[in-house]
Motif scaffolding. Sequence first.
Motif, PDB file in Angstrom:
ATOM      1  N   VAL A 135       0.875  -1.244   0.127  1.00  0.00           N
ATOM      2  CA  VAL A 135       0.051  -0.068  -0.005  1.00  0.00           C
ATOM      3  C   VAL A 135       0.919   1.160   0.038  1.00  0.00           C
ATOM      4  N   ALA A 136       1.963   1.300   0.661  1.00  0.00           N
ATOM      5  CA  ALA A 136       2.755   2.444   0.775  1.00  0.00           C
ATOM      6  C   ALA A 136       3.400   2.603  -0.730  1.00  0.00           C
ATOM      7  N   ALA A 137       4.026   1.560  -1.234  1.00  0.00           N
ATOM      8  CA  ALA A 137       4.381   1.674  -2.652  1.00  0.00           C
ATOM      9  C   ALA A 137       3.470   2.126  -3.588  1.00  0.00           C
ATOM     10  N   GLY A 138       2.167   1.672  -3.607  1.00  0.00           N
ATOM     11  CA  GLY A 138       1.186   1.885  -4.141  1.00  0.00           C
ATOM     12  C   GLY A 138       0.829   3.222  -4.342  1.00  0.00           C
ATOM     13  N   THR A 152      -7.862   5.609  -9.943  1.00  0.00           N
ATOM     14  CA  THR A 152      -8.127   4.333  -9.492  1.00  0.00           C
ATOM     15  C   THR A 152      -9.092   4.218  -8.261  1.00  0.00           C
ATOM     16  N   ARG A 153     -10.294   3.505  -8.284  1.00  0.00           N
ATOM     17  CA  ARG A 153     -11.111   3.104  -7.109  1.00  0.00           C
ATOM     18  C   ARG A 153     -11.587   2.035  -7.076  1.00  0.00           C
ATOM     19  N   PRO A 334      -8.213  -0.881  -0.411  1.00  0.00           N
ATOM     20  CA  PRO A 334      -6.967  -0.108  -0.509  1.00  0.00           C
ATOM     21  C   PRO A 334      -5.837  -0.927  -1.088  1.00  0.00           C
ATOM     22  N   ILE A 335      -5.799  -2.102  -0.927  1.00  0.00           N
ATOM     23  CA  ILE A 335      -4.700  -3.023  -1.218  1.00  0.00           C
ATOM     24  C   ILE A 335      -4.721  -3.336  -2.539  1.00  0.00           C
ATOM     25  N   ALA A 336      -6.193  -3.838  -2.817  1.00  0.00           N
ATOM     26  CA  ALA A 336      -6.287  -4.157  -4.358  1.00  0.00           C
ATOM     27  C   ALA A 336      -6.093  -2.764  -5.226  1.00  0.00           C
ATOM     28  N   GLU A 337      -6.659  -1.589  -4.613  1.00  0.00           N
ATOM     29  CA  GLU A 337      -6.333  -0.414  -5.570  1.00  0.00           C
ATOM     30  C   GLU A 337      -4.749  -0.313  -5.476  1.00  0.00           C
ATOM     31  N   ALA A 338      -4.038  -0.600  -4.721  1.00  0.00           N
ATOM     32  CA  ALA A 338      -2.471  -0.336  -4.611  1.00  0.00           C
ATOM     33  C   ALA A 338      -1.808  -1.337  -5.628  1.00  0.00           C
ATOM     34  N   LEU A 342       0.208  -0.166  -9.183  1.00  0.00           N
ATOM     35  CA  LEU A 342       1.524  -0.637  -9.204  1.00  0.00           C
ATOM     36  C   LEU A 342       1.756  -1.206 -10.584  1.00  0.00           C
ATOM     37  N   VAL A 343       0.831  -2.038 -11.050  1.00  0.00           N
ATOM     38  CA  VAL A 343       1.031  -2.402 -12.311  1.00  0.00           C
ATOM     39  C   VAL A 343       0.751  -1.729 -13.462  1.00  0.00           C
ATOM     40  N   LEU A 344      -0.164  -0.755 -13.226  1.00  0.00           N
ATOM     41  CA  LEU A 344      -0.421   0.542 -14.318  1.00  0.00           C
ATOM     42  C   LEU A 344       0.792   1.472 -14.209  1.00  0.00           C
TER      43      LEU A 344
END
Length: 356
Positions: A135-138, A152-153, A334-338, A342-344
Amino acid sequence: MPGNSFGQLFRITTWGESHGAAVGVVVDGCPAGLGLSPADIQFELDRRRPGQSKITTQRKEPDTVEILSGVFEGKTLGTPISMLVRNTDAISKSYEDIKDTYRPGHADFTYDARFGFRDYRGGGRSSARETVGRVAAGAIAKKILGLEGITTRGFVRSVGKIVAKKTDFDEIEKNIVRCPDASKADEMIELIDKVRREGDSIGGTVEVITRGLPPGLGSPVFNKIDADLAAALMSLGGIRGFEVGLGFEASKKKGSQVNDLLYKDKDGKLGFKTNNAGGLLGGITNGADLVVRIAIKPTSSISKVQKTVDKWGNPKELVVKGRHDPCLCPRAVPIAEAMVNLVLADHLLMSRTARI
């Protein structure tokens, strides 16, 4: 490969265990000059942290981030960014009685099979506590994407058999289950609280929508965006399914029902009349909203009595102590959003090398 790193140009390595001194992440490949402050990271960590409501784990962690490197005078240096979050409320004694007992649904047995030794406190490395680093990296990836107008939501689409029919982004953070349908949120909360009181847990689905993506991001073979998203999201604990757009529903339909027809709008831009593909064709963005969904299993840690064995094969009756989420979905948002961000962000940076 040790499997603790993810990404190509925008690459992260997470570290730490659930009951260790701290957890964190090293982000490598972030371009220099990006405005970044601890507040940018903290906002996302606060959405993920435990103890938010009666339907989440009651472990109380402030999850205060410390940026150790890679940022100077509020801007990224282009060098590795190291971030740390200290563990302050671990209660390891809850796990002393079951340190040699394999918990059903957990990675205890497989970690022993893989490493021959493991940190049994709170699941160690297999705990969802590891996602603090993601999440921090995201949060950094989110800032990079924001420069291009990409947002992203995520939200909880379903809990058990209760499905949100409406998708109102303004409702997501107004309820503790992060449901975009106000008429279904109370039902979801009531169900989660009911199974919690019964000493059980419940699963559900989380949906993530990204808007503002330009057409042309992605690679056509092994690094399709949907392939990378599947790897990213399926690497999270408790995920049992992944789909894009219509997903598995497409398997029940005809091609004439599924194909998204192109048209030219009044400004001369090409678009699609529908979005069954979920924003991707051939693993490459088509300019429509990116829509992905994950299926999340019921939390493995439940307080009901379960029969199992210890590592020597002796029969045991297990009662899991400690503090656990009765439903993983609300904090998974929020984890899935992150992971999507990251991928995008990685593909956005890689797109810069696609043409001369």
